[in-house]
Each structure stands twice: as C-alpha cells, then as structure tokens.
Scaffold this motif. Structure first.
Motif, mmCIF file in Angstrom:
data_model
loop_
_atom_site.group_PDB
_atom_site.id
_atom_site.type_symbol
_atom_site.label_atom_id
_atom_site.label_comp_id
_atom_site.label_asym_id
_atom_site.label_seq_id
_atom_site.Cartn_x
_atom_site.Cartn_y
_atom_site.Cartn_z
ATOM 1 N N ALA A 67 -1.202 7.275 -4.718
ATOM 2 C CA ALA A 67 -2.099 6.350 -4.342
ATOM 3 C C ALA A 67 -1.940 5.042 -4.979
ATOM 4 N N SER A 79 1.433 3.665 -4.285
ATOM 5 C CA SER A 79 1.420 3.011 -3.180
ATOM 6 C C SER A 79 0.716 1.733 -2.833
ATOM 7 N N LEU A 80 -0.371 1.356 -3.416
ATOM 8 C CA LEU A 80 -1.158 0.428 -3.597
ATOM 9 C C LEU A 80 -0.409 -0.802 -4.033
ATOM 10 N N GLN A 136 2.682 -1.314 -1.298
ATOM 11 C CA GLN A 136 2.733 -1.427 0.126
ATOM 12 C C GLN A 136 2.737 -2.866 0.392
ATOM 13 N N THR A 179 -4.268 -4.096 2.755
ATOM 14 C CA THR A 179 -5.014 -2.905 3.390
ATOM 15 C C THR A 179 -4.041 -2.035 4.346
ATOM 16 N N ASP A 180 -2.914 -2.350 4.198
ATOM 17 C CA ASP A 180 -1.935 -1.563 4.868
ATOM 18 C C ASP A 180 -1.612 -0.346 4.359
ATOM 19 N N ILE A 181 -2.895 0.798 4.265
ATOM 20 C CA ILE A 181 -2.653 1.960 3.762
ATOM 21 C C ILE A 181 -2.137 3.141 4.400
ATOM 22 N N PRO A 182 -1.102 3.986 4.120
ATOM 23 C CA PRO A 182 -0.571 4.757 5.152
ATOM 24 C C PRO A 182 -1.805 5.669 5.895
ATOM 25 N N GLY A 195 -3.867 4.070 7.844
ATOM 26 C CA GLY A 195 -4.923 3.341 8.047
ATOM 27 C C GLY A 195 -5.231 2.576 9.365
ATOM 28 N N GLU A 246 -1.957 0.753 10.450
ATOM 29 C CA GLU A 246 -0.721 1.483 10.768
ATOM 30 C C GLU A 246 -1.017 2.070 12.381
#
Length: 439
Positions: free
Chosen positions: A34, A37-38, A41, A45-48, A50, A53
C-alpha cells in the motif's frame, strides 16, 4: 511512559488483529504494498478500487490540483518584493458513451479559483511572469469555469464547442507544455501569442485578440496519415467577461486555421505546426497615437478594423525513452508575425530546450530553459514616446526544474531574467518556488 506503552501494548493489539506466522507476514507485505502504491499512484486519492477508479469505469474522470506559488523580485526594480498565492483547478471529464447516453460525445469542464496574491502588475514587465495567476485574480475575475462539448464524428474527425481554457489547450503542446502549472511560468511560454489587440476603445483587459486566456467558440480537428488539421472560430474577446457569454460575437469573429505535420529524424519524433488567423474586430489605430486625446474627443480615426497573425512552430525530440516514446527532451521554437496595427506586437520569437529527466527513476521530473522576445510595433513605441512614455520591446529567459517527489506531489524551482519594456527600469531577476498537489 509513551515508549513503554508502545513497547508492550502495541504488540498485543497486533497479535489480536493479525495472529501469527503467515498472516502477520501477509499483513506486513500488504502494508508495504500500500505504501509503494501511494508513492507511485498518479494522484493522491486514486487508490486501487477507490471512488476515482469506480467513476472512471463508469465514464467520469475527476482531478483536483492545488498549486501554490511563492515568487519574488530578487534583483531589479521593486527589489525584495515577494508574494504568496495559489490556484485551485478542478477537472471533470465525462464520456457519454460509457454513461450509456450518446456514442462519441465527451464533456470537459474545468473550474479555477484564485488563492492569495501574485507578483504580476507589481513589477514593470509587460508579459506576466506568473501566467497561472495572471487572468484569475481577486481584483478582476476571482474564479472561472470552462466547459467544452466534443463530438467524435469518426475516428479521424472531431468537433467541439464551448468556452475553452486556452492555457489548458497550450499545456498539450509537446515539450514546452503550457498553462504555468507544471512547466514554464512566464506567459511567453505558458500561453504564446503575438500580443494584445483592442476590439474597441475602452478597457484593454477584456479585449484580448490574438490569444485570450478564455475563448468562446468552436473547433474542428481532422487527423490524417500525413498531418493533423485544425480550424477554430471564436469571439475575439476574453470570455471571462460575462458580456461575451451574454452577447457573443457582437464585436466580430476570429478564425484560426493550422496544420501539424509529424516528422522523424534518426527515429526521433518531431512536429512542425503552421497557423494563420484573422479577426474582423476593431482595435485601436496605433498610427498617430500621440494625438489620441484629440481623436478620442472627435471620435475620428480611433479604431481600425481587422487583425491578422501567422506563426510557425517546431518541436523536435533529441532524446527519447525507448519504451515510452512520449518521454524525452528536445528543442522547441515558435515564431509569430502580425499586422503590427492595431496589434501592438509586430513579431515574437521563443526557443529553448525542455522535457523529462531520463536518469533512472526520475523520468517524471520535468525541466526547461528558454528565451523569448516580443517585438513591439513601431507606431506604438513612437506614439508613446511623443507622449513622453518611453517603452521598448521586451525579452527575457526562464529556467525551471520540476521535481516529482511523487507523481502527485511536485516541487518546482523557477528563475526568470527579464528586460522589461519600461525603459528606465533595470533588468529584473525573479525567483519562485511552486508546489503542486494532485488529488
């Protein structure tokens, strides 16, 4: 006390939530993943999986950019003056086909809001040194909304109508970019044009002819195997003025046509763009400007009808990433020529190098260095001199480096040296820091 609490109590909590062995390792790996990814990305705020998306899958893309500026005059007139401010940009893109409404229809909206203050108009330069804050200002227009509707007629032809943000359009230019938010800050690079024309006697601010920051009009784009053709028609005034929306084209219309031809040199991409434009709007007649008061009193010979402008631009990559052809750096240049009356800028030129840092792990970084010159027309300069207002053509240079701390957090250092158009003012040096966060 706090250390003891963390030492004894925290392991107990972890052991309850993640018992032992494989589960603990799995949780540790998940947390690490995570965090990675942060850092990688595109936006904060474009988290997998989320909300962004999920909206994107449905046909709606959203982005929020907050850009902060701290800029000051390091040397020259008003030495030591500095200002802090910023700009909020909200982008919304809707694909009607994915929403189940209309095939090939897209809607792009952009909302901008001014924050704080800026150095523009507190120095003696003609061209704004901070383009991003030059047109949305507290004492002028505090915020602005742009809305464009595009219909894809075929794979090659598209048509758009609405209120366009010219700086956002300029940001799509290879290498040089535009808009003042992540590349060059000076308007000469961020929104290139030959200058300012006046459609009628009155306020100059809302009568921008050649390249207003906000445009009400329409465009058609045709892509072929050998070139891309563009045709644009617009109200020649700045569409940030509500009157333009209330009474469009009451002062005339402007038409611009262009063709972009892609090229390759030793396998490296390049682009050549030729544009020409004409407006039937009226502007101040710059001949005999020294007698302006007399002409205004009698309303004789104040305006002149018609503006024209032509330009030629080159962008050529000198180095490209083998796996990502759009990542690289190279040469850009632009030359423009206008009528010189009523357009006060007879010619302009800019050139430089810009692009990405291709060192391992740094290809999100951007950099650029360039120079510009705005050749003011002789009738304007001689007319002002008759009134003891001594001016000259303006030129300068700019260099920047945009450090992508993460793809969504970018810190830019910017340096500008400008020979201002005010003759009795010394050469000015500007320094700035720009921090952009993309949510």
């Amino acid at each position: 006390m706090a250390r003891r609490f963390l030492k004894y109590f925290l392991p107990m909590v972890v052991s309850v939530l993640v018992p032992h062995g494989a589960k603990a390792e799995e949780a540790k790996g998940s947390n690490k993943g995570a965090f990675v990814s942060l850092l990688s990305q595109k936006t904060l705020t474009d988290i997998p999986g989320g909300p962004k998306e999920r909206l994107r899958r449905a046909g709606i893309e959203t982005d929020v950019w907050v850009t902060q500026f701290f800029q000051g005059v390091a040397a020259g007139a008003n030495n030591g003056v500095s200002r802090y401010g910023g700009k909020l940009d909200v982008f919304v893109k809707a694909d009607a086909e994915k929403l189940g409404l209309w095939r090939g229809l897209r809607v792009n909206a952009q909302y901008e809001h001014y924050i704080g203050d800026n150095i523009n108009q507190k120095d003696y330069a003609l061209v704004p040194v901070n383009a991003a804050q030059a047109f949305v200002a507290q004492d002028n227009y505090h915020s602005a909304l742009s809305l464009v509707v595009t219909q894809q007629m075929s794979e090659r032809l598209s048509m758009s109508v609405g209120k366009f943000n010219a700086m956002t359009l300029a940001s799509q230019t290879p290498l040089i970019g535009g808009g003042g938010l992540d590349a060059f800050m000076n308007r000469a690079f961020a929104l290139p044009s030959t200058g300012v024309g006046v459609a009628s006697p009155g306020t100059v601010a809302d009568r921008l002819i050649v390249s207003p920051p906000y445009i009400l009009g329409g465009a058609a784009t045709l892509k072929t195997d050998v070139a891309t053709f563009n045709l644009f028609f617009a109200d020649p005034r700045n569409a940030a003025n509500p009157r333009v929306l209330e009474r469009p084209f009451e002062r005339g219309v402007g038409v611009v046509g262009g063709v972009t031809v892609p090229t390759q040199i030793a396998g490296l991409k390049g682009f050549h763009t030729v544009r020409g434009g004409y407006s039937n709007a009226r502007g101040f007649d710059l001949d005999d400007i020294g007698e302006l008061r007399t002409r205004l009193a009698s309303l004789v010979g104040v305006t002149k009808k018609g503006f024209w402008v032509a330009s030629y631009a080159i962008q050529q990559y000198l180095v490209q990433n083998a796996e990502k052809p759009n990542v690289g750096w190279g040469l850009f240049t632009l030359g423009t020529l206008s009528d010189g009356n009523p357009n006060p800028v007879r010619w302009s030129v800019l050139a430089g190098l810009a692009g990405n840092n291709l060192l391992p792990g740094r290809d999100n970084d951007q950099w650029g260095v360039g120079f510009f010159h705005y050749g003011l027309t002789t009738p304007l300069l001689s007319g002002l001199a008759e009134r003891r207002l001594y001016r000259r053509s303006e030129g300068g240079m700019e260099a920047f480096y945009n450090w992508a701390i993460t793809p969504w957090l970018r810190l830019t250092g910017d340096l500008q040296i400008v020979e201002p158009w005010t003759v009795n003012r010394p050469r000015a040096t500007y320094m700035a820091l720009r921090l952009q966060t993309r949510f």
